[in-house]
Design a protein around this motif. Structure first.
Motif, PDB file in Angstrom:
ATOM      1  N   VAL A  22       0.879  39.985  65.213  1.00 38.87           N
ATOM      2  CA  VAL A  22      -0.453  39.558  64.786  1.00 38.87           C
ATOM      3  C   VAL A  22      -0.393  38.248  64.014  1.00 38.87           C
ATOM      4  N   THR A  23      -1.460  37.471  64.142  1.00 35.76           N
ATOM      5  CA  THR A  23      -1.613  36.236  63.376  1.00 35.76           C
ATOM      6  C   THR A  23      -2.843  36.387  62.505  1.00 35.76           C
ATOM      7  N   LEU A  24      -2.678  36.148  61.213  1.00 38.56           N
ATOM      8  CA  LEU A  24      -3.759  36.328  60.253  1.00 38.56           C
ATOM      9  C   LEU A  24      -4.037  35.031  59.503  1.00 38.56           C
ATOM     10  N   LEU A  25      -5.286  34.871  59.093  1.00 33.91           N
ATOM     11  CA  LEU A  25      -5.648  33.864  58.106  1.00 33.91           C
ATOM     12  C   LEU A  25      -5.668  34.568  56.762  1.00 33.91           C
ATOM     13  N   THR A  26      -4.829  34.140  55.835  1.00 23.48           N
ATOM     14  CA  THR A  26      -4.720  34.827  54.551  1.00 23.48           C
ATOM     15  C   THR A  26      -5.129  33.919  53.395  1.00 23.48           C
ATOM     16  N   LYS A  27      -5.465  34.553  52.301  1.00 26.81           N
ATOM     17  CA  LYS A  27      -5.948  33.824  51.127  1.00 26.81           C
ATOM     18  C   LYS A  27      -4.854  32.987  50.476  1.00 26.81           C
ATOM     19  N   ASN A  28      -3.686  33.554  50.300  1.00 27.21           N
ATOM     20  CA  ASN A  28      -2.639  32.906  49.523  1.00 27.21           C
ATOM     21  C   ASN A  28      -1.610  32.144  50.345  1.00 27.21           C
ATOM     22  N   ARG A  29      -1.501  32.473  51.644  1.00 27.98           N
ATOM     23  CA  ARG A  29      -0.447  31.860  52.455  1.00 27.98           C
ATOM     24  C   ARG A  29      -0.946  31.230  53.746  1.00 27.98           C
ATOM     25  N   GLY A  30      -2.238  31.012  53.857  1.00 29.26           N
ATOM     26  CA  GLY A  30      -2.770  30.397  55.061  1.00 29.26           C
ATOM     27  C   GLY A  30      -2.499  31.248  56.288  1.00 29.26           C
ATOM     28  N   VAL A  31      -2.083  30.625  57.369  1.00 29.99           N
ATOM     29  CA  VAL A  31      -1.807  31.354  58.604  1.00 29.99           C
ATOM     30  C   VAL A  31      -0.457  32.058  58.485  1.00 29.99           C
ATOM     31  N   VAL A  32      -0.480  33.362  58.740  1.00 28.13           N
ATOM     32  CA  VAL A  32       0.735  34.184  58.671  1.00 28.13           C
ATOM     33  C   VAL A  32       0.904  34.914  59.992  1.00 28.13           C
ATOM     34  N   GLU A  33       2.082  34.795  60.581  1.00 27.35           N
ATOM     35  CA  GLU A  33       2.433  35.562  61.772  1.00 27.35           C
ATOM     36  C   GLU A  33       3.313  36.724  61.344  1.00 27.35           C
TER      37      GLU A  33
END
Length: 244
Positions: A22-33
């Motif tokens: 999964v690829t997420l947009l996160t608050k603290n780390r931007g794009v996270v795979e």
């Protein structure tokens, strides 16, 4: 090493028989795979948390190059997007833009706020896809370092004239007295809307309501500016335009 952050799922890829990448947009780390073991099984605790558009508070364990999703407190899954093919396709386009423009390993709190609010207003019908699309395009560009220069005419400094020109390549304005070739003629109502979208507080931005010719011209200029800046096609945008 573990870390926790708010996030929303932008992309899901099935790996093996029951795992997900999964690829997420996160608050603290931007794009996270991240890897989600067994998440493809309906009874797995991460099944819902790793579906497209799911947002929540995620826990990750870092091992090697790719972190693993270990827990999630789900907060919303935006059911309303699945009730209408136009909303769903636009939501996928917004995800594509976030994947393109959001940073990696950096704070992305404002981008996440923009994205979640956009999905919320789209899912519950507060904003139509037509209203939301140019707002999101101009705002995410502005938050990502591509804010157009809309304060005044680039040559003489005039704040406004009845008709102004916008250069989709440079993102600069010209008044009607300094106009030139290769630029887009826009009525003042469209310029005012563009200024509101890129400069207003996010809550105020979402209160904008446009219809008719003003919305049509705003839609055209926002998309053209975005494509000029990013210089790449978006498959979800192509699909969205086929079903409008």
């Amino acid at each position: 090493m573990s870390f926790n952050t708010d996030g929303v799922v932008l992309k899901v890829v099935k790996t093996g028989e029951s795992d997900r990448f999964v690829t997420l947009l996160t608050k603290n780390r931007g794009v996270v795979e991240a890897f989600a073991s067994g998440a493809g099984r309906p009874k797995n605790k991460l099944h819902g948390a790793t579906n497209l558009f799911c947002c929540g508070h995620y826990s990750f364990f870092e091992t090697g190059k790719t972190p693993k999703v270990t827990e999630c407190e789900i907060r919303d899954i935006f059911y309303g997007l699945r009730d209408d093919i136009r909303r769903l396709s636009l939501g996928q386009y917004l995800n594509e833009l976030a994947l393109e423009l959001a940073p990696v390993e950096q704070d992305a709190g404002e981008l996440l706020r923009l994205h979640l609010n956009s999905l919320h207003f789209l899912a519950n019908g507060t904003l139509t896809p037509e209203q939301l699309k140019p707002m999101y395009e101009l705002r995410i560009l502005s938050e990502s370092g591509y804010m157009p220069a809309l304060v005044a005419c680039d040559k003489c400094g005039a704040f406004e004239t009845p008709v102004m020109q916008f250069d989709p390549v440079t993102g600069k304005l010209l008044c009607e007295n300094c106009s030139g070739r290769g630029r887009l003629d826009l009525p003042l109502a469209v310029i005012t809307a563009m200024r509101h979208i890129v400069l207003a507080d996010l809550r105020e931005m979402f209160r904008l309501r446009l219809t008719g010719d003003t919305l049509e011209k705003l839609t055209s200029v926002a998309e053209r500016y975005l494509l000029e800046k990013l210089q790449r096609p978006f498959s979800a945008l192509s699909f969205y335009k086929t079903i409008k």
